[in-house]
Design a protein around this motif. Structure first.
Motif, PDB file in Angstrom:
ATOM      1  N   ALA A 159       0.754  -1.158  -0.050  1.00 11.80           N
ATOM      2  CA  ALA A 159      -0.011   0.021  -0.072  1.00 11.80           C
ATOM      3  C   ALA A 159       1.000   1.360  -0.051  1.00 11.80           C
ATOM      4  CB  ALA A 159      -1.010  -0.098   1.184  1.00 11.80           C
ATOM      5  N   ALA A 160       1.803   1.195   0.767  1.00 15.55           N
ATOM      6  CA  ALA A 160       2.853   2.340   0.963  1.00 15.55           C
ATOM      7  C   ALA A 160       3.515   2.932  -0.403  1.00 15.55           C
ATOM      8  CB  ALA A 160       4.016   2.076   1.892  1.00 15.55           C
ATOM      9  N   ALA A 198      -4.871   3.254  -1.446  1.00 16.23           N
ATOM     10  CA  ALA A 198      -3.615   4.157  -2.085  1.00 16.23           C
ATOM     11  C   ALA A 198      -3.744   4.006  -3.479  1.00 16.23           C
ATOM     12  CB  ALA A 198      -2.310   3.134  -1.531  1.00 16.23           C
ATOM     13  N   ARG A 199      -4.323   2.917  -4.174  1.00 18.42           N
ATOM     14  CA  ARG A 199      -4.646   2.921  -5.439  1.00 18.42           C
ATOM     15  C   ARG A 199      -5.686   3.889  -6.011  1.00 18.42           C
ATOM     16  NH1 ARG A 199      -1.008  -0.217  -8.730  1.00 18.42           N
ATOM     17  NH2 ARG A 199      -3.054  -0.638 -10.151  1.00 18.42           N
ATOM     18  N   ALA A 200      -6.593   4.095  -5.089  1.00 17.36           N
ATOM     19  CA  ALA A 200      -7.583   5.156  -5.258  1.00 17.36           C
ATOM     20  C   ALA A 200      -7.130   6.396  -5.327  1.00 17.36           C
ATOM     21  CB  ALA A 200      -8.731   5.141  -4.520  1.00 17.36           C
ATOM     22  N   ASP A 245       3.851   3.696   5.300  1.00 14.86           N
ATOM     23  CA  ASP A 245       3.052   3.306   6.119  1.00 14.86           C
ATOM     24  C   ASP A 245       3.568   3.574   7.581  1.00 14.86           C
ATOM     25  OD1 ASP A 245       4.803   0.919   6.351  1.00 14.86           O
ATOM     26  OD2 ASP A 245       3.272  -0.081   6.958  1.00 14.86           O
ATOM     27  N   LEU A 246       2.331   3.879   8.239  1.00 15.93           N
ATOM     28  CA  LEU A 246       2.780   4.416   9.872  1.00 15.93           C
ATOM     29  C   LEU A 246       3.054   3.074  10.621  1.00 15.93           C
ATOM     30  CD1 LEU A 246       0.645   7.424   9.964  1.00 15.93           C
ATOM     31  CD2 LEU A 246       3.001   7.503   9.821  1.00 15.93           C
ATOM     32  N   SER A 247       4.051   2.287  10.575  1.00 17.37           N
ATOM     33  CA  SER A 247       4.657   1.292  11.492  1.00 17.37           C
ATOM     34  C   SER A 247       5.585   1.521  12.670  1.00 17.37           C
ATOM     35  CB  SER A 247       5.570   0.236  10.720  1.00 17.37           C
ATOM     36  OG  SER A 247       6.331   0.677  10.029  1.00 17.37           O
TER      37      SER A 247
END
Length: 321
Positions: free
Chosen positions: A94-95, A199-201, A213-215
């Motif tokens: 996603a990131a 993310a794609r949208a 991404d917030l990890s």
């Protein structure tokens, strides 16, 4: 052993269940997989093989999770552990705004773990991957005297969207986040849903310049974007969306909800930059929490406009004693 007449009889029968070997486990895992288009060689060989479109980009990432660091096997069920391992890697897709394509999994099982435990891990991995059409196409298993350890290598495809790096933020961009933050260790760190579709949208309607991404926590992860982009990042304290879990965490440890939202980590929301003029278009998925300026460093801005350096207090693995 003495017989009734005092003689010696045969030794007593003792049933020892056969040990389940890794190849039996691999065969069981392979039997659970449905055929997938594009997979030429599946689980069971030395390497998996996939057909690939020459116009597409292949993306590869790897992530590992450790018992006692990312989960607690004494508390969390194996299916939940398997799901988290896969979802962490899907969140990395996603990131980059890419689509997951396939995954390879390794697991080091404690010797005390049985076949049912391994099957439950597999079920969690498979269910999380299936939600994004990401089959497991291979891997490796082992057992040892240590704790549970799993690693996933993820393969992704760009599918018409250029991969979004961490290092593309520009002065004048806004900083956006896809959800509320803080208090994830109360349970959300095991149950989050990767923002692949979001993310794609978003990438389809806005020129996203940098994303992560917030990890490891907002305070640390926004620093990665700022450092790699060569810019300064300003986070507006009043704009940071705070999860209810952060407020519950305050009741437990006395740290403010904002502190938890800035530093806890494992939220696995997306943090990204894009021109501020796209805020309205991005509103269905994300909200603005700051801006990018020329310069360097990360700053927290209060309601009166005063800025102070924001220390990266999120998670970091220590190396050495």
């Amino acid at each position: 052993m003495k017989t009734p007449d005092g003689g010696e009889g045969p030794p007593p029968l003792v049933y020892n269940p056969p040990m389940v070997g890794e190849f039996q486990l691999i065969e069981w895992i392979r039997s659970r997989r449905a055929p997938r288009g594009g997979i030429v060689v599946d689980i069971g060989d030395d390497l998996a093989a996939l057909r690939w479109d020459g116009a597409d980009l292949l993306l590869v990432g790897v992530d590992q999770v450790l018992d006692g660091v990312h989960f607690d096997s004494a508390v969390h069920l194996p299916e939940a552990i398997g799901a988290k391992v896969m979802n962490r890697n899907l969140s990395d897709c996603a990131a980059m705004a890419c689509l997951p394509a396939a995954a390879v999994v390794t697991v080091a099982l404690p010797r005390t773990a049985g076949l049912d435990y391994a099957k439950a891990l597999d079920a969690g991995l498979r269910k999380a991957g299936d939600a994004f059409d990401c089959p497991i196409i291979g891997g490796d298993t082992a057992s040892w005297d240590g704790k549970l350890l799993l690693t996933v290598t993820i393969l992704g495809r760009s599918a018409g969207v250029a991969p979004i790096p961490r290092g593309g933020a520009k002065a004048g961009d806004g900083i956006f986040v896809t959800g509320a933050l803080g208090g994830s260790l109360l349970g959300r760190h095991m149950t989050f849903r990767p923002r692949v579709l979001e993310a794609r949208a978003m990438a389809a309607i806005a020129p996203i310049s940098a994303m992560i991404d917030l990890s490891d926590g907002l305070s640390r992860d926004v620093g990665h974007i700022a450092d790699q982009s060569g810019v300064a990042a300003l986070i507006e304290a009043d704009a940071v969306p705070i999860h209810a879990d952060a407020r519950e965490s305050e009741r437990r440890d006395g740290q403010s909800p904002l502190h938890h939202a800035l530093h806890d980590g494992e939220d696995h929301e997306l943090l990204f930059t894009a021109p501020a003029t796209f805020a309205a278009a991005l509103a269905p998925w994300a909200q603005p929490i700051g801006r990018i300026e020329a310069g360097s460093g990360v700053f927290l801005v209060d309601a009166d406009g005063r800025r102070a350096p924001l220390a990266p207090l999120g998670w970091q693995h220590g190396i050495g004693p």
